[in-house]
Design a protein around this motif. Structure first.
Motif, PDB file in Angstrom:
ATOM      1  N   ARG A   1      14.195  11.541 -12.836  1.00  0.00           N
ATOM      2  CA  ARG A   1      14.806  10.962 -14.035  1.00  0.00           C
ATOM      3  C   ARG A   1      16.035  10.139 -13.679  1.00  0.00           C
ATOM      4  N   LEU A   2      16.656  10.451 -12.573  1.00  0.00           N
ATOM      5  CA  LEU A   2      17.877   9.758 -12.165  1.00  0.00           C
ATOM      6  C   LEU A   2      17.607   8.597 -11.204  1.00  0.00           C
ATOM      7  N   GLY A   3      16.353   8.349 -10.906  1.00  0.00           N
ATOM      8  CA  GLY A   3      16.015   7.252 -10.004  1.00  0.00           C
ATOM      9  C   GLY A   3      15.142   7.727  -8.856  1.00  0.00           C
ATOM     10  N   ARG A   4      14.907   6.850  -7.928  1.00  0.00           N
ATOM     11  CA  ARG A   4      14.050   7.163  -6.784  1.00  0.00           C
ATOM     12  C   ARG A   4      14.871   7.819  -5.688  1.00  0.00           C
ATOM     13  N   VAL A   5      14.317   8.896  -5.116  1.00  0.00           N
ATOM     14  CA  VAL A   5      14.991   9.660  -4.066  1.00  0.00           C
ATOM     15  C   VAL A   5      14.161   9.571  -2.793  1.00  0.00           C
ATOM     16  N   VAL A   6      14.827   9.320  -1.672  1.00  0.00           N
ATOM     17  CA  VAL A   6      14.156   9.286  -0.372  1.00  0.00           C
ATOM     18  C   VAL A   6      14.155  10.708   0.185  1.00  0.00           C
ATOM     19  N   LEU A   7      12.971  11.297   0.309  1.00  0.00           N
ATOM     20  CA  LEU A   7      12.851  12.659   0.826  1.00  0.00           C
ATOM     21  C   LEU A   7      12.762  12.683   2.348  1.00  0.00           C
ATOM     22  N   ALA A   8      12.207  11.641   2.932  1.00  0.00           N
ATOM     23  CA  ALA A   8      12.123  11.543   4.395  1.00  0.00           C
ATOM     24  C   ALA A   8      11.934  10.085   4.774  1.00  0.00           C
ATOM     25  N   GLU A   9      12.473   9.752   5.939  1.00  0.00           N
ATOM     26  CA  GLU A   9      12.344   8.384   6.443  1.00  0.00           C
ATOM     27  C   GLU A   9      12.373   8.453   7.965  1.00  0.00           C
ATOM     28  N   SER A  10      11.325   7.933   8.592  1.00  0.00           N
ATOM     29  CA  SER A  10      11.249   8.021  10.046  1.00  0.00           C
ATOM     30  C   SER A  10      10.265   6.989  10.582  1.00  0.00           C
ATOM     31  N   LEU A  11      10.477   6.614  11.837  1.00  0.00           N
ATOM     32  CA  LEU A  11       9.530   5.742  12.528  1.00  0.00           C
ATOM     33  C   LEU A  11       8.323   6.539  13.017  1.00  0.00           C
TER      34      LEU A  11
ATOM     35  N   PRO B   1       0.825  -1.208   0.000  1.00  0.00           N
ATOM     36  CA  PRO B   1       0.000   0.000   0.000  1.00  0.00           C
ATOM     37  C   PRO B   1       0.864   1.265   0.000  1.00  0.00           C
ATOM     38  N   ARG B   2       0.369   2.301  -0.673  1.00  0.00           N
ATOM     39  CA  ARG B   2       1.098   3.573  -0.760  1.00  0.00           C
ATOM     40  C   ARG B   2       0.127   4.723  -0.607  1.00  0.00           C
ATOM     41  N   LEU B   3       0.596   5.786   0.040  1.00  0.00           N
ATOM     42  CA  LEU B   3      -0.151   7.037   0.114  1.00  0.00           C
ATOM     43  C   LEU B   3       0.427   7.934  -0.974  1.00  0.00           C
ATOM     44  N   TRP B   4      -0.321   8.109  -2.054  1.00  0.00           N
ATOM     45  CA  TRP B   4       0.167   8.904  -3.182  1.00  0.00           C
ATOM     46  C   TRP B   4      -0.060  10.383  -2.904  1.00  0.00           C
ATOM     47  N   ILE B   5       0.993  11.155  -3.111  1.00  0.00           N
ATOM     48  CA  ILE B   5       0.898  12.603  -2.958  1.00  0.00           C
ATOM     49  C   ILE B   5       0.622  13.216  -4.325  1.00  0.00           C
ATOM     50  N   ASP B   6       1.408  12.842  -5.309  1.00  0.00           N
ATOM     51  CA  ASP B   6       1.160  13.207  -6.703  1.00  0.00           C
ATOM     52  C   ASP B   6       1.675  12.070  -7.573  1.00  0.00           C
ATOM     53  N   ALA B   7       1.795  12.315  -8.866  1.00  0.00           N
ATOM     54  CA  ALA B   7       2.154  11.234  -9.788  1.00  0.00           C
ATOM     55  C   ALA B   7       3.565  10.712  -9.587  1.00  0.00           C
ATOM     56  N   VAL B   8       4.440  11.504  -8.958  1.00  0.00           N
ATOM     57  CA  VAL B   8       5.840  11.090  -8.818  1.00  0.00           C
ATOM     58  C   VAL B   8       6.282  10.898  -7.375  1.00  0.00           C
ATOM     59  N   SER B   9       5.415  11.132  -6.415  1.00  0.00           N
ATOM     60  CA  SER B   9       5.837  10.983  -5.019  1.00  0.00           C
ATOM     61  C   SER B   9       4.768  10.247  -4.216  1.00  0.00           C
ATOM     62  N   HIS B  10       5.254   9.449  -3.269  1.00  0.00           N
ATOM     63  CA  HIS B  10       4.347   8.680  -2.420  1.00  0.00           C
ATOM     64  C   HIS B  10       5.050   8.337  -1.104  1.00  0.00           C
ATOM     65  N   VAL B  11       4.238   7.941  -0.140  1.00  0.00           N
ATOM     66  CA  VAL B  11       4.750   7.443   1.140  1.00  0.00           C
ATOM     67  C   VAL B  11       4.410   5.961   1.199  1.00  0.00           C
ATOM     68  N   SER B  12       5.405   5.158   1.520  1.00  0.00           N
ATOM     69  CA  SER B  12       5.186   3.732   1.704  1.00  0.00           C
ATOM     70  C   SER B  12       5.894   3.312   2.980  1.00  0.00           C
ATOM     71  N   MET B  13       5.636   2.104   3.403  1.00  0.00           N
ATOM     72  CA  MET B  13       6.259   1.602   4.615  1.00  0.00           C
ATOM     73  C   MET B  13       7.550   0.882   4.242  1.00  0.00           C
ATOM     74  N   GLY B  14       8.553   0.979   5.113  1.00  0.00           N
ATOM     75  CA  GLY B  14       9.834   0.321   4.890  1.00  0.00           C
ATOM     76  C   GLY B  14       9.727  -1.184   5.077  1.00  0.00           C
ATOM     77  N   ARG B  15      10.868  -1.847   4.941  1.00  0.00           N
ATOM     78  CA  ARG B  15      10.877  -3.312   5.060  1.00  0.00           C
ATOM     79  C   ARG B  15      10.464  -3.795   6.442  1.00  0.00           C
ATOM     80  N   ASP B  16      10.734  -2.971   7.455  1.00  0.00           N
ATOM     81  CA  ASP B  16      10.363  -3.366   8.816  1.00  0.00           C
ATOM     82  C   ASP B  16       8.879  -3.142   9.107  1.00  0.00           C
ATOM     83  N   ARG B  17       8.137  -2.581   8.156  1.00  0.00           N
ATOM     84  CA  ARG B  17       6.695  -2.343   8.234  1.00  0.00           C
ATOM     85  C   ARG B  17       6.324  -1.271   9.263  1.00  0.00           C
ATOM     86  N   ARG B  18       7.328  -0.574   9.810  1.00  0.00           N
ATOM     87  CA  ARG B  18       7.066   0.489  10.777  1.00  0.00           C
ATOM     88  C   ARG B  18       7.626   1.832  10.352  1.00  0.00           C
ATOM     89  N   THR B  19       8.585   1.816   9.429  1.00  0.00           N
ATOM     90  CA  THR B  19       9.254   3.042   8.998  1.00  0.00           C
ATOM     91  C   THR B  19       8.497   3.661   7.839  1.00  0.00           C
TER      92      THR B  19
END
Length: 197
Positions: free
Chosen positions: A101-111, A75-93
């Motif tokens: 164009r250069l790939g996926r960029v992490v803008l924020a990551e937090s518990l 599941p993802r919370l879509w903000i716009d066509a190119v950005s979204h919030v998803s959960m990390g591998r630990d399912r809590r982050t």
């Protein structure tokens, strides 16, 4: 009285039926766990969406934000066509990601929800400012793509003088290659002419 071979095959069939039933139960349990994990991720994203609801309400509808939770394998919370919030591998982050164009960029990551909600709010504000600038005719974007100096040097325009010299060198190199190829092709004739003198 039944013979022992029949009894053995019947017990084997019973054991196989029981083993199949146990395998089906285990598969169902695993599927339940996967569904539970997916639902937990979706619930966390719904909490983030509830935190951001006042921000989403203030955004004009014509700007083009999505603000939707997609359900799927992740599941993802879509903000716009190119950005979204998803959960990390630990399912809590919480991970706020943007595709470039250069790939996926992490803008924020937090518990915690707070820092991610703040970054999403900042991103929405930057996109609104960028859109306003584009509407006013300013072609610069408000969001920094952070180009490297090496990339800027590659895209620099060469001066006219440099272009002229590189053209002359290219013509001279072509002439030299042409002379060498001609001499190689006509080597036998040149040797025959040289032996007559």
């Amino acid at each position: 009285m039944s013979d022992p071979a029949e009894q053995k095959s019947t017990n084997g069939a019973v054991r196989l039926v029981e083993a199949i039933r146990e395998a089906k139960n285990a598969a169902a349990d695993r599927e339940d766990v996967v569904v539970d994990l997916r639902e937990a991720q979706k619930t966390r994203l719904e909490l983030l969406a509830a935190e951001l609801a006042p921000i989403f309400a203030e955004v004009p509808a014509e700007i083009g934000f999505d603000f939707a939770i997609s359900s799927g394998m992740q599941p993802r919370l879509w903000i716009d066509a190119v950005s979204h919030v998803s959960m990390g591998r630990d399912r809590r982050t919480y991970r706020f990601l943007r595709d470039t164009r250069l790939g996926r960029v992490v803008l924020a990551e937090s518990l915690d929800i707070g820092p991610v909600a703040d970054q999403v709010t900042r991103y929405i504000a930057e996109r609104i400012v960028e859109r306003q600038r584009m509407m006013e005719g300013d072609v610069e974007t408000a969001l920094e793509e952070q180009p490297t100096k090496a990339l800027e040097r590659i895209t620099e325009r060469p001066t006219r003088w440099r272009s002229f010299l590189s053209g002359v060198l290219l013509v001279l190199a072509g002439a030299m290659v042409g002379l060498v190829v001609t001499a190689a092709l006509l080597w036998d004739r040149l040797a025959a002419i040289g032996s007559h003198f």
